[in-house]
Motif scaffolding. Structure first.
Motif, mmCIF file in Angstrom:
data_model
loop_
_atom_site.group_PDB
_atom_site.id
_atom_site.type_symbol
_atom_site.label_atom_id
_atom_site.label_comp_id
_atom_site.label_asym_id
_atom_site.label_seq_id
_atom_site.Cartn_x
_atom_site.Cartn_y
_atom_site.Cartn_z
ATOM 1 N N HIS A 28 0.859 -1.183 0.000
ATOM 2 C CA HIS A 28 0.000 0.000 0.000
ATOM 3 C C HIS A 28 0.896 1.234 0.000
ATOM 4 N N VAL A 29 0.643 2.145 -0.928
ATOM 5 C CA VAL A 29 1.488 3.336 -1.014
ATOM 6 C C VAL A 29 0.621 4.583 -1.093
ATOM 7 N N GLU A 86 1.222 12.080 -1.125
ATOM 8 C CA GLU A 86 0.521 13.328 -0.786
ATOM 9 C C GLU A 86 -0.929 13.079 -0.361
ATOM 10 N N ASP A 87 -1.088 12.263 0.665
ATOM 11 C CA ASP A 87 -2.411 12.007 1.245
ATOM 12 C C ASP A 87 -3.348 11.211 0.351
ATOM 13 N N LYS A 88 -2.826 10.707 -0.754
ATOM 14 C CA LYS A 88 -3.699 9.936 -1.636
ATOM 15 C C LYS A 88 -3.157 8.513 -1.724
ATOM 16 N N THR A 89 -3.978 7.540 -1.353
ATOM 17 C CA THR A 89 -3.540 6.155 -1.453
ATOM 18 C C THR A 89 -3.668 5.718 -2.904
ATOM 19 N N ILE A 90 -2.537 5.353 -3.494
ATOM 20 C CA ILE A 90 -2.536 5.010 -4.916
ATOM 21 C C ILE A 90 -2.360 3.514 -5.132
ATOM 22 N N LEU A 91 -1.489 2.902 -4.378
ATOM 23 C CA LEU A 91 -1.361 1.441 -4.457
ATOM 24 C C LEU A 91 -2.152 0.826 -3.303
ATOM 25 N N GLY A 135 -1.638 3.477 -11.748
ATOM 26 C CA GLY A 135 -0.667 3.399 -10.650
ATOM 27 C C GLY A 135 0.607 2.647 -11.001
ATOM 28 N N LYS A 136 0.868 2.417 -12.282
ATOM 29 C CA LYS A 136 2.053 1.644 -12.685
ATOM 30 C C LYS A 136 3.355 2.385 -12.348
ATOM 31 N N SER A 137 3.400 3.673 -12.709
ATOM 32 C CA SER A 137 4.626 4.432 -12.395
ATOM 33 C C SER A 137 4.795 4.566 -10.886
ATOM 34 N N THR A 138 3.692 4.731 -10.191
ATOM 35 C CA THR A 138 3.767 4.817 -8.731
ATOM 36 C C THR A 138 4.402 3.551 -8.159
ATOM 37 N N LEU A 139 4.015 2.397 -8.712
ATOM 38 C CA LEU A 139 4.619 1.139 -8.270
ATOM 39 C C LEU A 139 6.125 1.168 -8.518
ATOM 40 N N ARG A 175 11.540 6.392 -4.136
ATOM 41 C CA ARG A 175 11.427 7.840 -4.277
ATOM 42 C C ARG A 175 10.895 8.477 -3.001
ATOM 43 N N ASP A 176 11.496 9.644 -2.623
ATOM 44 C CA ASP A 176 11.029 10.394 -1.445
ATOM 45 C C ASP A 176 9.551 10.722 -1.616
ATOM 46 N N GLY A 177 8.793 10.645 -0.541
ATOM 47 C CA GLY A 177 7.394 11.043 -0.582
ATOM 48 C C GLY A 177 6.446 9.914 -0.977
ATOM 49 N N TYR A 178 6.984 8.774 -1.337
ATOM 50 C CA TYR A 178 6.142 7.609 -1.642
ATOM 51 C C TYR A 178 6.098 6.738 -0.394
ATOM 52 N N GLU A 179 5.098 7.008 0.401
ATOM 53 C CA GLU A 179 5.052 6.419 1.729
ATOM 54 C C GLU A 179 4.403 5.033 1.693
#
Ligand SMILES: Nc1ncnc2c1ncn2[C@@H]1O[C@H](COP(=O)(O)OP(=O)(O)O)[C@@H](O)[C@H]1O
Ligand SMILES: [Mg+2]
Lengths: 412, 253
Positions: free
Chosen positions: B12-13, B16-21, B43-47, B54-58
């Motif tokens: 789960h990622v 900026e406050d938005k759950t994308i994965l 959400g492929k690039s997010t993965l 990457r910083d900020g991908y929590e």
């Protein structure tokens, strides 16, 4: 525009002002002493010193420098340069000048008198100035190695550089000294004969607890090609003010500077370029990199006189902030009184690009190394035009030294 | 079964406050090439960024293991040195940083962190020239600042060049086919295929099936709304091409 009513208003004078006044009196500069007593050091209410409130920032003024003892090797060295060592305002060492270089001394400051406290102090305190005549093209770089040695000292010095028509030359001025809370006040006047090609590099590497002031004047003749580059990485407090006047047609000036500022430093670059005649061009590029709680200031004014048609002047200021407490203040101004001109200015300020950082790190480059690579890249544009390889390398060395300074935690 | 090269568990990622994965599970065994297909914005690039660090991908839940070792606490550069490589969908232009300087810094940084000796310049130049030749990259291009003024195709080839030089064990290629004409696609695919090896795995992210004609995957995963909704063999890509992504949205719901 608050023109202080100097006649009647009484100004509270602080310790620094009183010391300066007594130093001026000892030097026989009664007029300057009276003027300083009447107006005091400039505060932020004086427009030109709005960001550098000397009254608040100057601190203790040390005693006038005595003759310096033996000083160490230069902090900034260009192999092959002709070097004149000026310690505590006096020529300490120079070898036979290369062909075309004439070194002499003259009485008093080399600067034009103007309504400015640093210039006034320079006039009041400088007894003898150094004069460098460049009578034809000179191959080696002429390096004026200014030092302040020993215990905390107040030094005032002045230099006149005269470049003959058609001559090509490079003068490097560096400022450094012992690790003490010095105060330096230097004046440099550069007179460029028609068709001269002149490069002026100025590097401040003064101790991190010292105060450094430098006023530079450029009198630019017709068809001159002038390039200047200012690099500041030293001093607790510094102000370098440059006044350029284009007095002959067909000339071009590149004015540039780099402020590398770290914790506790306050470095001010103030530029005033006057296109007084038609058909001259100038380009101004100033960059600041600020880390921790520190301040970089750039004030740039371009004035285009009513008759200076076809002036082309572009001024750019770019800032890079590396920490939260970092401050970059910039004030670009255009004052245009002619109608057929091309003038513009821009100012950008930001942090290191996060995408670039991630890209570099994703290739295995550690965060600090990636940062350093991006800072070098930011700065490189200023060093690229420097053709002399050894000079360029020495300037890169200043950037590297700054990058490798131990990280301080920002003072809260 | 040997340790997979890449294992993603219930990832789960949040950005900026938005759950994308929203719970990605994926296993890529050693030597295999897997494809991820999904529509834009799924959400492929997010993965790929989350894997690369990457910083900020929590990462709010789940784990990512590279060759059996969790990498979620590592910095991006440490993941790279551990053998991970991401070919960017949009490679970043970095003015003022010469391509060669960058390549050398990257190679030596990885070597240093693995306790290996730094590469000397002649050896480095030789490696770059060989890899550039394989990808029809003009040496002129390498004299420029990193990715600055490169065409879309040149950028993608430069990514594969970096991949070849850094010799990672896990390669993620994010839409390496986008912006390529058919000739460039062939060159890039050949370059990638050339790097296929029993000890190297790849995750090929693409929007279109055509890339998979050139880089033939062992498995295909369909991505929708931050999750893998279907997995299958290479024929799944053709099915997707024929039926469109919407047929698979149902599976996600
Ligand atoms: N930095 C970000 N901040 C907020 N939302 C983002 C950010 N980056 C991507 N997104 C959103 O995340 C979703 C997935 O984007 P992305 O991973 O780029 O998809 P794909 O690569 O599949 O096209 C999109 O809805 C996008 O708008
Ligand atoms: Mg994408």
């Amino acid at each position: 525009m608050t023109a202080p009513n100097t006649a009647k208003r009484t100004v509270h004078l602080g310790e620094a002002e009183n010391t300066l006044i007594s130093q001026l009196l000892s030097a026989g500069a009664r007029g300057a002493a009276d003027e300083l007593a009447a107006s005091g050091l400039p505060t932020r209410r004086i427009e030109a010193y709005h960001y550098t409130d000397l009254k608040a920032l100057l601190g203790e003024v040390p005693a006038i420098a005595e003759e310096a003892g033996q000083v160490g090797p230069p902090k900034f060295r260009v192999p092959g340069a002709y070097r004149i060592l000026v310690a505590n305002g006096r020529i300490q060492q120079s070898t036979t000048p290369p062909n075309g270089v004439v070194v002499s001394e003259a009485g008093g400051s080399s600067l034009t008198e103007r309504d400015d406290v640093l210039v006034m102090l320079n006039h009041g305190l400088v007894e003898k100035s150094l004069a460098i005549g460049l009578e034809n093209s000179v191959d080696p770089i002429v390096h004026i190695d200014h030092r302040i040695a020993g215990a905390p000292a107040h030094t005032a010095g002045a230099l006149r550089i005269e470049v003959a028509p058609g001559a090509t030359a490079t003068v490097l001025e560096t400022f450094s000294g012992s690790d003490a809370a010095h105060m330096g006040n230097q004046g440099t006047r550069v007179e460029l004969g028609d068709g001269a090609r002149f490069t002026h590099i100025v590097v401040d590497l003064s101790a991190l607890n010292s105060r450094h002031f430098h006023t530079i004047e450029y009198a630019v003749g017709a068809n001159v090609q002038l390039r200047n580059l200012l690099v500041n990485s030293g001093s607790a407090l510094s102000r370098t003010q440059m006044f350029g006047v284009f007095a002959g047609e067909g000339a071009h000036g590149d004015f540039s500077g780099l402020n590398l500022v770290d914790d506790g430093q306050h470095n001010d670059i103030t530029l005033d370029v006057n296109h007084a005649v038609p058909n001259t061009t100038s380009q101004e590029l100033f960059k600041s990199v600020v880390r921790n709680r520190a301040k970089a200031i750039f004030q740039g004014r371009i004035v285009v006189s009513p008759k200076a048609q076809k002036t082309d002047a572009k001024m750019m200021m770019q800032g890079l902030m590396l920490s939260e407490g970092a401050q970059i203040l910039s004030k670009p101004e255009l004052e245009i009184f002619a109608d057929d001109v091309q003038c513009g200015h821009g100012s950008t300020c930001g942090e290191l690009d996060a995408q670039s950082m991630f890209y570099m790190m994703s290739r295995g480059i550690a965060r600090e190394d990636a940062k350093a690579m991006l800072i070098r890249a930011f700065v490189q544009e200023l060093l690229d035009p420097i053709e002399d390889e050894e000079l360029s390398e020495a300037l890169s060395g200043v950037v590297e030294e700054w990058l490798s300074r131990p990280a301080k935690s920002p003072a809260i | 079964m040997s340790t997979p090269m890449l294992e993603i568990r219930n990832l789960h990622v949040r950005v900026e406050d938005k759950t994308i994965l929203k719970g990605v599970d994926l296993v890529v065994p050693k030597g295999e090439v897997h494809a991820i297909m999904g529509r834009n914005g799924s959400g492929k690039s997010t993965l790929s960024y989350a894997i690369a660090g990457r910083d900020g991908y929590e990462i709010t839940d789940g784990d990512i293991l590279l060759d059996g070792q969790s990498i979620v606490e590592m910095e991006a550069d440490e993941r790279a040195s551990a053998g991970l490589f991401l070919a960017f969908q949009y490679p970043i232009e970095i003015p003022g940083v010469a391509t060669m300087t960058f390549l050398k810094a990257a190679m030596n940084a990885q070597r240093k962190s693995r306790g290996e000796e730094e590469m000397k310049t002649p050896e480095f130049m030789k490696a770059v020239r060989a890899a550039a030749g394989d990808l029809s990259i003009e040496t002129d291009m390498l004299k420029r600042a990193l990715n600055v003024g490169f065409s879309g195709g040149e950028k993608k080839r430069a990514e594969v060049l970096q991949m070849a030089l850094l010799a990672p064990k896990m390669c993620i290629l994010d839409e390496t086919d986008s912006g390529l004409d058919i000739d460039a696609l062939k060159v890039v695919s050949q370059g990638v295929n050339h790097l296929r090896a029993p000890k190297r795995s790849m995750l090929v992210i693409t929007h279109y099936q055509r890339l998979l004609n050139h880089i033939v995957p062992d498995r295909v995963h369909v991505f929708s709304d931050g999750r893998i909704v279907k997995s299958g063999g290479k024929e799944l890509a053709l099915e997707l091409e024929a039926e469109g992504y919407s047929a698979f949205d149902e599976a996600a719901a």
